[in-house]
Write a protein that holds these residues in place. Structure first.
Motif, mmCIF file in Angstrom:
data_model
loop_
_atom_site.group_PDB
_atom_site.id
_atom_site.type_symbol
_atom_site.label_atom_id
_atom_site.label_comp_id
_atom_site.label_asym_id
_atom_site.label_seq_id
_atom_site.Cartn_x
_atom_site.Cartn_y
_atom_site.Cartn_z
ATOM 1 N N THR A 43 -17.893 45.588 12.167
ATOM 2 C CA THR A 43 -18.598 46.476 12.204
ATOM 3 C C THR A 43 -18.085 48.495 11.568
ATOM 4 N N CYS A 44 -16.691 48.064 11.024
ATOM 5 C CA CYS A 44 -15.899 49.447 10.321
ATOM 6 C C CYS A 44 -17.219 49.865 9.497
ATOM 7 N N GLU A 45 -17.107 51.819 9.775
ATOM 8 C CA GLU A 45 -17.627 52.163 8.901
ATOM 9 C C GLU A 45 -17.094 52.853 8.067
ATOM 10 N N PRO A 46 -17.124 52.895 6.780
ATOM 11 C CA PRO A 46 -15.789 53.353 5.851
ATOM 12 C C PRO A 46 -16.077 55.276 6.073
ATOM 13 N N VAL A 47 -15.606 56.382 5.634
ATOM 14 C CA VAL A 47 -15.628 57.509 5.685
ATOM 15 C C VAL A 47 -15.245 57.601 4.209
ATOM 16 N N ILE A 48 -15.844 58.503 2.616
ATOM 17 C CA ILE A 48 -15.240 58.790 1.483
ATOM 18 C C ILE A 48 -16.274 60.386 1.441
ATOM 19 N N GLY A 49 -15.780 61.583 1.741
ATOM 20 C CA GLY A 49 -15.823 62.357 1.007
ATOM 21 C C GLY A 49 -15.658 62.517 -0.362
ATOM 22 N N TYR A 117 -11.546 71.372 4.431
ATOM 23 C CA TYR A 117 -10.285 70.170 4.389
ATOM 24 C C TYR A 117 -9.798 68.978 4.651
ATOM 25 N N GLN A 118 -8.940 70.501 4.582
ATOM 26 C CA GLN A 118 -7.357 69.848 5.430
ATOM 27 C C GLN A 118 -7.901 68.958 7.030
ATOM 28 N N ARG A 119 -8.398 69.903 7.735
ATOM 29 C CA ARG A 119 -9.213 69.197 9.381
ATOM 30 C C ARG A 119 -9.772 68.092 8.690
ATOM 31 N N MET A 120 -10.576 68.122 7.996
ATOM 32 C CA MET A 120 -11.182 66.471 7.662
ATOM 33 C C MET A 120 -11.356 65.573 7.080
ATOM 34 N N LEU A 121 -9.534 65.930 6.073
ATOM 35 C CA LEU A 121 -8.753 64.952 5.866
ATOM 36 C C LEU A 121 -8.588 63.628 6.239
ATOM 37 N N PRO A 122 -7.928 63.735 7.689
ATOM 38 C CA PRO A 122 -7.410 62.448 7.972
ATOM 39 C C PRO A 122 -9.025 61.660 8.766
ATOM 40 N N GLU A 123 -10.031 62.149 8.795
ATOM 41 C CA GLU A 123 -10.970 61.120 9.152
ATOM 42 C C GLU A 123 -11.735 60.086 7.440
ATOM 43 N N MET A 124 -11.066 60.569 6.877
ATOM 44 C CA MET A 124 -11.634 59.900 5.223
ATOM 45 C C MET A 124 -10.941 58.592 4.753
ATOM 46 N N ASP A 125 -11.444 57.559 4.499
ATOM 47 C CA ASP A 125 -11.263 56.320 3.540
ATOM 48 C C ASP A 125 -10.818 56.519 2.199
ATOM 49 N N LEU A 126 -11.213 57.685 2.100
ATOM 50 C CA LEU A 126 -11.513 57.736 0.374
ATOM 51 C C LEU A 126 -12.000 58.732 -0.167
ATOM 52 N N VAL A 127 -11.565 59.859 -1.162
ATOM 53 C CA VAL A 127 -11.913 61.080 -1.825
ATOM 54 C C VAL A 127 -12.407 60.679 -2.940
ATOM 55 N N PRO A 157 -5.897 60.762 2.325
ATOM 56 C CA PRO A 157 -6.375 59.581 1.787
ATOM 57 C C PRO A 157 -6.370 59.590 0.610
ATOM 58 N N PRO A 158 -6.896 58.300 -0.031
ATOM 59 C CA PRO A 158 -6.457 58.156 -1.600
ATOM 60 C C PRO A 158 -7.664 58.987 -2.668
ATOM 61 N N VAL A 159 -7.500 59.506 -3.360
ATOM 62 C CA VAL A 159 -8.281 60.170 -4.249
ATOM 63 C C VAL A 159 -8.025 59.583 -5.666
ATOM 64 N N LEU A 160 -9.342 59.585 -6.127
ATOM 65 C CA LEU A 160 -10.382 59.105 -7.209
ATOM 66 C C LEU A 160 -10.941 60.177 -8.299
ATOM 67 N N VAL A 223 -16.716 51.690 -9.019
ATOM 68 C CA VAL A 223 -16.410 50.463 -7.988
ATOM 69 C C VAL A 223 -15.566 50.105 -7.943
ATOM 70 N N GLU A 224 -15.048 49.103 -8.964
ATOM 71 C CA GLU A 224 -13.596 48.545 -9.054
ATOM 72 C C GLU A 224 -12.586 49.164 -8.217
ATOM 73 N N ALA A 225 -12.766 50.566 -8.816
ATOM 74 C CA ALA A 225 -11.293 50.856 -7.844
ATOM 75 C C ALA A 225 -11.246 51.174 -6.736
ATOM 76 N N MET A 226 -12.636 51.918 -6.672
ATOM 77 C CA MET A 226 -12.812 52.403 -5.466
ATOM 78 C C MET A 226 -12.828 50.841 -3.998
ATOM 79 N N ILE A 227 -12.787 50.196 -4.616
ATOM 80 C CA ILE A 227 -12.759 48.935 -3.491
ATOM 81 C C ILE A 227 -11.152 48.334 -3.475
#
Length: 304
Positions: A43-49, A117-127, A157-160, A223-227
């Protein structure tokens, strides 16, 4: 809603029943703890910025990648100057997209956005940081990246970096719409643009992904890079939200393999923390990979 039900509910064969069967050697309390942890994985819910200036095509990009409509595309002004959280649901799975207000509107607003942005970064899995391919300079992005990411204290979080709208790369009239490919000259200019952006921002060239929503170009590569960049536990829950064409054999293979690895980590962690004799601990660890194999084989049941 929990995915794992009580044993009384398991009168009919199911993926959950099979997982329980593989856990039957575990003590009851330990088995329940494991099921709770496995449930968290499922049930993990990814968070993407989603970051970038207004007008770079953030909404169009998200609508091209995901099954749900993200927000109305507005070419005149930004959809919002506040973070817009969009919670997507497909079946039992959720995905949160945080559409952050675009940088470069004004010095005052950029200062506000840095703190945001700095406040929200820790909750994101990917940007996903979206750039416009036909922009001539990225001084705003460079300054913002250095101020927000490079100086951030804590895990980032990793940035693409998504170089969007490459169909507009000169000579734009040479874009081949039928094959969804740039001309040889455009391809050369796109590659040069990647090098320029990498050098200016001080990032790896492979982290810059040229795409075109309108030109249907290399979205599958994105999509491949995101995964591969998402944390293990967030990869599988992303898959149900992808448009049909991006749920490829390769994507599913990566996601299911990562799910199995995450299951192994969860089981090892639970066993390590349990007050068990060494003999019992070793016996349970011996069947860990059997449970992980079962989890991989049941990936379609949980995420298909």
């Amino acid at each position: 809603m929990a995915f794992f039900h009580s044993e009384a509910d398991m009168k009919h064969p199911s993926g959950y029943a099979l997982i329980r069967r593989h856990l039957r050697r575990y003590p009851h309390a330990l088995r329940q703890h494991l099921l709770q942890e496995l449930n968290r994985l499922v049930t993990c819910e990814p968070v993407i910025g989603i970051m970038g200036k207004t007008g770079v095509g953030k909404s169009s990009l998200c609508n091209a990648l995901f099954r749900s409509e993200i927000c109305a595309v507005n070419a005149v002004e930004a959809c919002t100057r506040q973070p817009q959280r969009v919670r997507l649901r497909f079946g039992q799975h959720y995905l949160t997209l945080v559409d952050l207000p675009g940088v470069g509107e004004s010095v005052t607003r950029d200062g506000e956005y840095r703190e945001l942005y700095q406040r929200m970064l820790p909750e994101m899995d990917l940007v996903l940081w979206v750039l416009k391919a036909d922009d001539r300079a990225f001084a705003v992005e460079e300054q913002f990246y250095q101020d927000v990411f490079a100086q951030f204290r804590g895990p980032v979080p990793p940035v693409l970096w998504v170089l969007n709208q490459v169909d507009k790369t000169e000579p734009a009239e040479q874009w081949c719409w039928l094959s969804a490919q740039p001309s040889a000259l455009q391809a050369e200019h796109i590659a040069r643009k990647q090098q320029v952006v990498a050098r200016q921002l001080g990032i790896a060239e492979q982290n810059i992904l040229p795409v075109s929503v309108r030109g249907r170009y290399r979205l599958s590569r994105l999509v491949e890079a995101m995964i591969t960049r998402l944390p293990k536990q967030a990869r599988s829950p992303l898959v149900p939200h992808l448009q049909n064409g991006y749920r490829t054999t390769s994507i599913i293979s990566t996601a299911s393999s990562s799910f199995g690895d995450a299951v192994v980590e969860v089981i090892d962690k639970v066993i390590d923390l349990a007050p068990l004799p060494q003999v019992a601990r070793s016996a349970l660890q011996a069947v860990t990979h059997t449970v992980a194999r079962a989890a991989r084989s049941l990936w379609g049941f949980f995420f298909g």
